[in-house]
Design an enzyme around this catalytic site. Structure first.
Site, PDB file in Angstrom:
ATOM      1  N   LYS A 164     -43.093  88.669 114.789  1.00 63.76           N
ATOM      2  CA  LYS A 164     -42.535  87.848 115.874  1.00 63.76           C
ATOM      3  C   LYS A 164     -42.293  86.403 115.438  1.00 63.76           C
ATOM      4  O   LYS A 164     -42.859  85.922 114.457  1.00 63.76           O
ATOM      5  CB  LYS A 164     -43.433  87.942 117.112  1.00 63.76           C
ATOM      6  CG  LYS A 164     -43.203  89.283 117.815  1.00 63.76           C
ATOM      7  CD  LYS A 164     -43.904  89.440 119.124  1.00 63.76           C
ATOM      8  CE  LYS A 164     -43.503  90.800 119.733  1.00 63.76           C
ATOM      9  NZ  LYS A 164     -44.341  91.169 120.873  1.00 63.76           N
TER      10      LYS A 164
ATOM     11  N   ARG B 115     -49.305  97.164 117.924  1.00 63.38           N
ATOM     12  CA  ARG B 115     -47.936  97.687 117.848  1.00 63.38           C
ATOM     13  C   ARG B 115     -47.248  96.979 116.689  1.00 63.38           C
ATOM     14  O   ARG B 115     -47.092  95.757 116.726  1.00 63.38           O
ATOM     15  CB  ARG B 115     -47.227  97.394 119.178  1.00 63.38           C
ATOM     16  CG  ARG B 115     -45.781  97.863 119.234  1.00 63.38           C
ATOM     17  CD  ARG B 115     -45.145  97.415 120.548  1.00 63.38           C
ATOM     18  NE  ARG B 115     -43.767  97.863 120.648  1.00 63.38           N
ATOM     19  CZ  ARG B 115     -42.737  97.219 120.110  1.00 63.38           C
ATOM     20  NH1 ARG B 115     -42.918  96.108 119.439  1.00 63.38           N
ATOM     21  NH2 ARG B 115     -41.511  97.693 120.254  1.00 63.38           N
TER      22      ARG B 115
HETATM   23  N1  HH2 Z   1     -42.855  93.630 121.864  1.00 60.66           N
HETATM   24  C1  HH2 Z   1     -41.567  94.004 121.747  1.00 60.66           C
HETATM   25  C2  HH2 Z   1     -41.121  95.161 122.391  1.00 60.66           C
HETATM   26  N2  HH2 Z   1     -41.962  95.935 123.105  1.00 60.66           N
HETATM   27  N3  HH2 Z   1     -44.138  96.391 123.913  1.00 60.66           N
HETATM   28  C3  HH2 Z   1     -45.414  96.028 124.022  1.00 60.66           C
HETATM   29  N4  HH2 Z   1     -46.275  96.802 124.719  1.00 60.66           N
HETATM   30  N5  HH2 Z   1     -45.911  94.892 123.430  1.00 60.66           N
HETATM   31  C4  HH2 Z   1     -45.107  94.061 122.707  1.00 60.66           C
HETATM   32  O1  HH2 Z   1     -45.593  93.015 122.211  1.00 60.66           O
HETATM   33  C5  HH2 Z   1     -43.727  94.400 122.579  1.00 60.66           C
HETATM   34  C6  HH2 Z   1     -43.269  95.593 123.202  1.00 60.66           C
HETATM   35  C7  HH2 Z   1     -40.610  93.178 120.957  1.00 60.66           C
HETATM   36  O2  HH2 Z   1     -40.565  93.581 119.625  1.00 60.66           O
HETATM   37  P1  HH2 Z   1     -39.485  94.559 118.962  1.00 60.66           P
HETATM   38  O3  HH2 Z   1     -39.470  95.896 119.627  1.00 60.66           O
HETATM   39  O4  HH2 Z   1     -39.740  94.599 117.513  1.00 60.66           O
HETATM   40  O5  HH2 Z   1     -38.103  93.828 119.133  1.00 60.66           O
HETATM   41  P2  HH2 Z   1     -36.904  93.982 120.165  1.00 60.66           P
HETATM   42  O6  HH2 Z   1     -37.432  93.738 121.532  1.00 60.66           O
HETATM   43  O7  HH2 Z   1     -35.916  92.932 119.704  1.00 60.66           O
HETATM   44  O8  HH2 Z   1     -36.367  95.386 120.028  1.00 60.66           O
END
Ligand code: HH2
Length: 255
Positions: free
Chosen positions: A201, A236
């Site tokens: 992040k 995660r």
């Molecule tokens: N962070 C993201 C997405 N989903 N779900 C939970 N439970 N906790 C988190 O911290 C979380 C999440 C954001 O990360 P990422 O999926 O890598 O990116 P994007 O939202 O750009 O797809």
């Protein structure tokens, strides 16, 4: 107790670190199998980016992205669906997902009706605007109180497996994120299992002199270890194999 590792699988063109890599269905399923081979306990399939500034994805498009991937992976590993949409959560559960990872913390009725688990994540505002000057008087207390209220509503509705997640980076400054990590024990003390997502992040970039998303493994591991050592049950992450090794160490050191 060895902590759990949830592997991220974004079937999106625009996720902040792996956008576009697994938009192709076969590539996404192959990546899911890789995550399983690396030791993921859960594979978290998402079809809509929630990065700061992200656009909403139409329901039909999100369904088209995630359902075949959920269906293909569910016989092999526990699958969660990362969505804010009721219809997507329902369809993914019907396709074999057994955990609804809900960054909107509003879909507990889907989990209750289907008899599956539910993750309530804290977000301040909406992805489009959430990083516009977020403010809290007491970030840990406010996040905890919100999550406990949502979790208790879910329990009352009949959800048997309820997770809480502070939502690192969702309407939070670097300082807010660090404060939530430092005090993760206050979330653990609620009695609900805690999941934390710091992987790759933006705040890690800010704290490491500008490392890009693909160069944040060490920082991601450091913060995953901090969360797990503080009592979180699951992290995660994008990079599963190194996190599994780190999680085993934390589990062994705590036993
Ligand atoms: N962070 C993201 C997405 N989903 N779900 C939970 N439970 N906790 C988190 O911290 C979380 C999440 C954001 O990360 P990422 O999926 O890598 O990116 P994007 O939202 O750009 O797809």
């Amino acid at each position: 107790m060895t902590p759990l590792v949830m592997g991220v699988l974004n079937v999106t063109p625009d996720s902040f670190s792996d956008g576009g890599r697994y938009l192709d269905q076969a590539a996404a399923v192959a990546r899911g199998h890789e995550l399983v081979a690396e030791g993921a306990d859960v594979v978290d399939v998402g079809g809509e980016s929630t990065r700061p500034g992200a656009e909403l994805v139409p329901e039909a498009e999100e369904l088209h992205r995630v359902l075949p991937v959920v269906e293909a992976l569910a016989p092999h590993v526990r699958v969660s669906v990362d969505t804010r949409k009721r219809a997507v959560a329902e369809a993914a559960v019907a396709a074999g997902a057994t955990l609804v990872n809900d960054v909107s913390a509003s879909l507990h009725e889907v989990a209750a009706a289907a008899g599956v688990g539910w993750v309530a994540m804290h977000m301040r505002g909406e992805p489009a605007t959430m990083q516009d000057d977020p403010r809290y008087d007491d970030v840990v207390g406010e996040v905890r109180d919100f999550l406990v209220a949502r979790a208790e509503a879910a329990v009352a509705a009949g959800v048997e497996e309820v997770w809480i997640d502070p939502g690192i980076g969702f309407g939070k400054t670097v300082e807010h994120n660090l404060c939530l990590l430092k005090h993760v024990g206050r979330l653990v003390a609620t009695g609900f299992p805690v999941v934390v997502g710091t992987s790759r992040k933006g705040f890690l970039g800010a704290l490491t002199g500008g490392a890009g998303p693909d160069d944040r493994l060490e920082a991601s591991l450091a913060t995953a270890v901090q969360a797990l050592a503080g009592g979180a049950r699951m992290v995660r992450v994008h990079e599963v194999a190194p996190t599994v090794q780190a999680a085993r160490l934390v589990g062994a050191a705590a036993s």
